[in-house]
Design an enzyme around this catalytic site. Structure first.
Site, PDB file in Angstrom:
ATOM      1  N   LYS A   1       0.836  -1.215   0.000  1.00  0.00           N
ATOM      2  CA  LYS A   1       0.000   0.000   0.000  1.00  0.00           C
ATOM      3  C   LYS A   1       0.865   1.257   0.000  1.00  0.00           C
ATOM      4  CE  LYS A   1      -2.286  -0.598   3.889  1.00  0.00           C
ATOM      5  NZ  LYS A   1      -1.833  -1.816   4.501  1.00  0.00           N
TER       6      LYS A   1
ATOM      7  N   ARG B   1      -9.669   0.744   8.701  1.00  0.00           N
ATOM      8  CA  ARG B   1      -9.207  -0.596   9.078  1.00  0.00           C
ATOM      9  C   ARG B   1     -10.335  -1.407   9.694  1.00  0.00           C
ATOM     10  NH1 ARG B   1      -3.587   0.190   8.431  1.00  0.00           N
ATOM     11  NH2 ARG B   1      -2.368  -1.288   9.581  1.00  0.00           N
TER      12      ARG B   1
ATOM     13  N   ARG C   1      11.766  -5.773   4.279  1.00  0.00           N
ATOM     14  CA  ARG C   1      11.281  -4.394   4.094  1.00  0.00           C
ATOM     15  C   ARG C   1      12.130  -3.350   4.833  1.00  0.00           C
ATOM     16  NH1 ARG C   1       5.086  -2.494   4.596  1.00  0.00           N
ATOM     17  NH2 ARG C   1       5.212  -3.143   6.771  1.00  0.00           N
TER      18      ARG C   1
ATOM     19  N   ARG D   1      11.205  -1.150  10.207  1.00  0.00           N
ATOM     20  CA  ARG D   1      10.151  -0.805  11.156  1.00  0.00           C
ATOM     21  C   ARG D   1      10.115  -1.806  12.302  1.00  0.00           C
ATOM     22  NH1 ARG D   1       4.739   0.259   7.801  1.00  0.00           N
ATOM     23  NH2 ARG D   1       4.046  -1.099   9.470  1.00  0.00           N
TER      24      ARG D   1
ATOM     25  N   ARG E   1      -0.704  -9.101  13.224  1.00  0.00           N
ATOM     26  CA  ARG E   1      -1.320  -8.103  12.348  1.00  0.00           C
ATOM     27  C   ARG E   1      -2.200  -8.780  11.298  1.00  0.00           C
ATOM     28  NH1 ARG E   1       2.894  -4.591   9.663  1.00  0.00           N
ATOM     29  NH2 ARG E   1       1.200  -3.166   9.304  1.00  0.00           N
TER      30      ARG E   1
HETATM   31  P1  AMP Z   1       0.603   0.526   8.725  1.00  0.00           P
HETATM   32  O1  AMP Z   1       1.735   1.499   8.653  1.00  0.00           O
HETATM   33  O2  AMP Z   1      -0.592   0.969   7.939  1.00  0.00           O
HETATM   34  O3  AMP Z   1       1.017  -0.871   8.387  1.00  0.00           O
HETATM   35  O4  AMP Z   1       0.116   0.502  10.260  1.00  0.00           O
HETATM   36  C1  AMP Z   1       0.979   0.146  11.333  1.00  0.00           C
HETATM   37  C2  AMP Z   1       0.178   0.000  12.625  1.00  0.00           C
HETATM   38  O5  AMP Z   1      -0.457   1.254  12.940  1.00  0.00           O
HETATM   39  C3  AMP Z   1      -0.949  -1.011  12.590  1.00  0.00           C
HETATM   40  O6  AMP Z   1      -0.500  -2.320  12.861  1.00  0.00           O
HETATM   41  C4  AMP Z   1      -1.871  -0.472  13.682  1.00  0.00           C
HETATM   42  O7  AMP Z   1      -1.353  -0.784  14.976  1.00  0.00           O
HETATM   43  C5  AMP Z   1      -1.753   1.026  13.512  1.00  0.00           C
HETATM   44  N1  AMP Z   1      -2.750   1.573  12.544  1.00  0.00           N
HETATM   45  C6  AMP Z   1      -2.527   2.128  11.310  1.00  0.00           C
HETATM   46  N2  AMP Z   1      -3.660   2.538  10.734  1.00  0.00           N
HETATM   47  C7  AMP Z   1      -4.653   2.244  11.623  1.00  0.00           C
HETATM   48  C8  AMP Z   1      -6.074   2.415  11.620  1.00  0.00           C
HETATM   49  N3  AMP Z   1      -6.713   2.944  10.553  1.00  0.00           N
HETATM   50  N4  AMP Z   1      -6.750   1.990  12.708  1.00  0.00           N
HETATM   51  C9  AMP Z   1      -6.149   1.462  13.784  1.00  0.00           C
HETATM   52  N5  AMP Z   1      -4.819   1.254  13.856  1.00  0.00           N
HETATM   53  C10 AMP Z   1      -4.072   1.640  12.789  1.00  0.00           C
END
Ligand code: AMP
Length: 217
Positions: A14, A89, A128, A163, A174
């Site tokens: 994404k 989400r 990554r 990360r 996740r």
């Molecule tokens: P990402 O960078 O999108 O992979 O998100 C990393 C982490 O941030 C996720 O595993 C969640 O803990 C948190 N996170 C990101 N976006 C959301 C969202 N829309 N709702 C809740 N938690 C989020």
């Protein structure tokens, strides 16, 4: 330009696709993961709470995420269209977001689902690397995504980082959260007739071409 929502399992690309779309179509890129990562760096109670939740791979509460997003969207620069990466989400987030857009008179736009099998994305997280400055994503295990110089960003020469949540244990958590909380959005948006799906293990370039075909339709 229409707003674009990208829905996908964790580590499906994404971030990479959002960055490509943002530079080609001059769209703002809103990653709720990035918004939360920066909120988690504040040394206060809220910052520590967010950091802890993210490290486990669970979702941060809908209230916190919606508040951060509302603050962000109030900026004029998002009026010309944006890509939402990592939001919504949950079905509750989607419902609240749709009400928020109705109030602000902003159209929902396109919703694109990147449907990639679990075993493929699991391999991807191992390698990554992310640029902490311009957020470009690389992968030192996948030839086409390697940085030109080991460990350095092609665009801004910043040292790449891994990360904290890119490990196998957190990935499995996740993924389980994705299946339970996020995957129901596919049906939710499909029923509204605004979902397009890109299926399978495509290269970054081919995925981007498919996304372009959908948004220019
Ligand atoms: P990402 O960078 O999108 O992979 O998100 C990393 C982490 O941030 C996720 O595993 C969640 O803990 C948190 N996170 C990101 N976006 C959301 C969202 N829309 N709702 C809740 N938690 C989020």
């Amino acid at each position: 330009m229409k707003n674009i929502i990208l829905i996908a399992p964790p580590a499906a690309g994404k971030g990479t696709q959002s960055k490509l779309l943002s530079s080609k179509y001059n769209l703002a890129h809103i990653s709720t993961g990035d918004l939360l990562r920066s909120a988690s760096q504040k040394e206060d109670e809220m910052g520590n709470l967010i950091k802890h939740i993210m490290e486990t791979g669970a979702l941060v509460s809908d209230e916190i995420v919606l508040e951060l997003l509302k603050d962000t969207l109030s900026d004029e620069k998002y009026k010309n269209g944006y890509i939402l990466d990592g939001f919504p989400r949950t079905v509750n987030q989607a419902e609240k977001y749709i009400s928020m857009l109705e109030e602000l008179d902003i159209p929902l736009g396109d919703v694109i689902f990147l449907d990639i099998p679990k075993d493929v994305i699991k391999k991807r997280i191992v390698g990554r690397l992310v640029c902490p400055n311009c957020k470009t994503v690389y992968n030192d295990q996948i030839e086409e995504n390697k940085p030109k110089l080991t460990g350095l960003c092609n665009d801004c020469s910043t040292h790449l980082i891994k990360r904290e949540d890119d490990n196998e244990q957190t990935f499995n958590n996740r993924y389980d959260v994705y299946v339970k909380e996020t995957y129901p959005l596919v049906d939710f948006f499909d029923k509204k007739g605004i979902l397009s799906t890109i299926k399978g293990e495509l290269s970054v370039d081919d995925t981007f071409k498919e996304i372009e075909r959908i948004i220019n339709d």
